[in-house]
Design an enzyme around this catalytic site. Structure first.
Site, PDB file in Angstrom:
ATOM      1  N   ARG A   1      11.430  10.574   8.118  1.00  0.00           N
ATOM      2  CA  ARG A   1      10.444   9.491   7.993  1.00  0.00           C
ATOM      3  C   ARG A   1      10.580   8.790   6.625  1.00  0.00           C
ATOM      4  O   ARG A   1      11.081   7.673   6.536  1.00  0.00           O
ATOM      5  CB  ARG A   1       9.029  10.067   8.194  1.00  0.00           C
ATOM      6  CG  ARG A   1       7.944   9.011   8.382  1.00  0.00           C
ATOM      7  CD  ARG A   1       7.447   8.371   7.117  1.00  0.00           C
ATOM      8  NE  ARG A   1       6.899   9.324   6.148  1.00  0.00           N
ATOM      9  CZ  ARG A   1       6.555   8.983   4.916  1.00  0.00           C
ATOM     10  NH1 ARG A   1       6.721   7.735   4.484  1.00  0.00           N
ATOM     11  NH2 ARG A   1       6.096   9.882   4.063  1.00  0.00           N
TER      12      ARG A   1
ATOM     13  N   HIS B   1       4.064  15.509  -3.629  1.00  0.00           N
ATOM     14  CA  HIS B   1       5.071  14.652  -2.968  1.00  0.00           C
ATOM     15  C   HIS B   1       5.718  13.822  -4.085  1.00  0.00           C
ATOM     16  O   HIS B   1       5.143  12.839  -4.552  1.00  0.00           O
ATOM     17  CB  HIS B   1       4.326  13.773  -1.951  1.00  0.00           C
ATOM     18  CG  HIS B   1       5.141  12.771  -1.211  1.00  0.00           C
ATOM     19  ND1 HIS B   1       5.420  12.890   0.141  1.00  0.00           N
ATOM     20  CD2 HIS B   1       5.716  11.603  -1.603  1.00  0.00           C
ATOM     21  CE1 HIS B   1       6.119  11.831   0.542  1.00  0.00           C
ATOM     22  NE2 HIS B   1       6.314  11.032  -0.498  1.00  0.00           N
TER      23      HIS B   1
ATOM     24  N   HIS C   1       8.684  11.617  -5.626  1.00  0.00           N
ATOM     25  CA  HIS C   1       9.921  10.827  -5.574  1.00  0.00           C
ATOM     26  C   HIS C   1      10.644  11.057  -6.901  1.00  0.00           C
ATOM     27  O   HIS C   1      10.012  11.304  -7.939  1.00  0.00           O
ATOM     28  CB  HIS C   1       9.597   9.354  -5.318  1.00  0.00           C
ATOM     29  CG  HIS C   1       9.211   9.104  -3.891  1.00  0.00           C
ATOM     30  ND1 HIS C   1      10.102   8.652  -2.945  1.00  0.00           N
ATOM     31  CD2 HIS C   1       8.044   9.310  -3.235  1.00  0.00           C
ATOM     32  CE1 HIS C   1       9.495   8.554  -1.769  1.00  0.00           C
ATOM     33  NE2 HIS C   1       8.240   8.957  -1.918  1.00  0.00           N
TER      34      HIS C   1
ATOM     35  N   CYS D   1      10.147   3.983  -0.644  1.00  0.00           N
ATOM     36  CA  CYS D   1       9.088   3.314   0.119  1.00  0.00           C
ATOM     37  C   CYS D   1       9.388   1.821   0.114  1.00  0.00           C
ATOM     38  O   CYS D   1       9.618   1.239  -0.941  1.00  0.00           O
ATOM     39  CB  CYS D   1       7.723   3.579  -0.500  1.00  0.00           C
ATOM     40  SG  CYS D   1       6.403   2.649   0.306  1.00  0.00           S
TER      41      CYS D   1
END
Ligand code: HMG
Ligand code: MG
Length: 299
Positions: free
Chosen positions: A15, A207, A209, A240
């Site tokens: 995803r 989470h 990045h 994103c």
């Protein structure tokens, strides 16, 4: 503080990793990736998103991916749902767990989901209600927890407010997203200290990045705060679409290597994971973003 003895990894590569890819990726390749990840022992795989295809074209085939994966018992296959429409589409595709996603910054909320933070929370309320009735579990995300591409600094108290709302409305876990990867270890510890006063640390996930190369350090800092759930992306894929320049999440292979070294149980087969990452990197036509996979394949 002692480190957790077990860590749960949420694989977001199919995803978060693939949503940002401009080139077409076939359903078959996505299915192969998801199956390779479950075979490597991952217990949670975020397979896709039920969002507007005008906003994120790459996720348009998510229902087909769900129809073709080999569901392994005990593995959770999740998907993002931004509104009731996405929730219904996810359910029709056989999804048993969805994730709603909010932001700690107003500007990012507008760019990503075209509404304010409070509008987004109001939009999630009917999802929570429908999910309860239909026996679907809901995870929550908060983006921009350590910085926003449009607003810069984000106060931990603002993150805590949004995380608390998501938890109060029924998200069983809230994942705090460093969307642009600007966070550092000190800011990460402070963030979890503040948010843990509003949401129990056992209900929080990290989470990260890896845009600024801080993700592994931030995971270690989070472990020291008692956080035991992390989102990661195979081969470090992704970013994103509404956070320009944001690179992928920390590579799952690298996190597993770190946790193995700390003697923390994950139940994941690192060699199989590396193979899955090299396979999808070959499909995408570029080298893996995992340092561990690079090192191992050079041996
Ligand atoms: P909108 O344009 O305000 O929505 O978008 P709308 O309700 O006005 O609908 C516009 C059109 O979209 C309509 O179609 C709807 O039917 C359709 P039209 O009449 O124009 O043909 N539509 C949908 N189609 C399919 N599935 C749906 C859906 N809903 C409406 N669910 C919306 C609002 C939320 C839909 C849009 O902004 C959107 O889809 N955004 C998704 C953005 C996204 O997926 N971003 C990436 C994921 S978040 C992320 O990566 C961060 C994270 O990793 C954590 C971190 O790193 O921080 C989670
Ligand atoms: Mg993300």
């Amino acid at each position: 503080m002692s480190l957790p003895s077990q860590v749960r990894l949420i694989e977001v590569g199919p995803r978060d990793g693939l949503q940002n890819e401009a080139q077409p990726i076939s359903v078959a390749d996505k299915v192969q990736l998801v199956d390779a990840l479950s075979n490597a022992g991952l217990g949670y795989i975020e397979v896709g998103s039920f969002v507007s295809p005008k906003w994120v074209p790459q996720m348009a085939g998510s229902a087909e991916v769900f129809a073709q994966i080999q569901r392994k018992p005990g593995v959770t296959y999740g998907a993002l749902a931004p509104n009731l429409r996405g929730f219904e589409d996810a359910l029709a595709a056989g999804v048993k767990e969805v994730a709603v996603f909010a932001a700690a910054s107003e500007a990012f909320s507008q760019r990503n989901i075209n509404c304010s933070i409070s509008e987004s929370l109001a939009r999630f309320a009917p999802i929570m209600e429908a999910a309860k009735q239909r026996g679907v579990t809901v995870r929550g995300y908060v983006s921009c927890v350590l910085g926003c591409p449009y607003e810069g600094t984000v106060a931990p108290e603002q993150v805590a407010m949004v995380a608390r709302e998501l938890y109060a409305m029924g998200c069983y876990e809230v994942s705090l997203g460093d969307t642009i990867g600007t966070g550092t270890a000190g800011a990460t510890r402070r963030l979890f200290e503040v948010v843990s006063a509003h949401v129990p640390p056992g209900k929080l996930a990290g989470h990260f990045h890896d845009t600024y190369g801080q993700a592994m350090t931030n995971i270690y800092a989070s472990l020291l705060e008692g956080i035991a759930v992390f989102d990661s992306s195979i081969a470090g894929l992704g970013g994103c679409p509404y956070a320009k320049g944001a690179s992928g999440n920390v590579a799952t292979e690298d996190v597993v290597y770190l946790l193995n070294g700390l003697g923390i149980e994950t139940g994941i087969d690192l060699d199989a994971l590396i193979a899955a990452g090299l396979q999808i990197s070959a499909v995408l036509g570029r080298p893996t973003g995992s340092r561990v996979a690079k090192a191992r394949s050079a041996q």
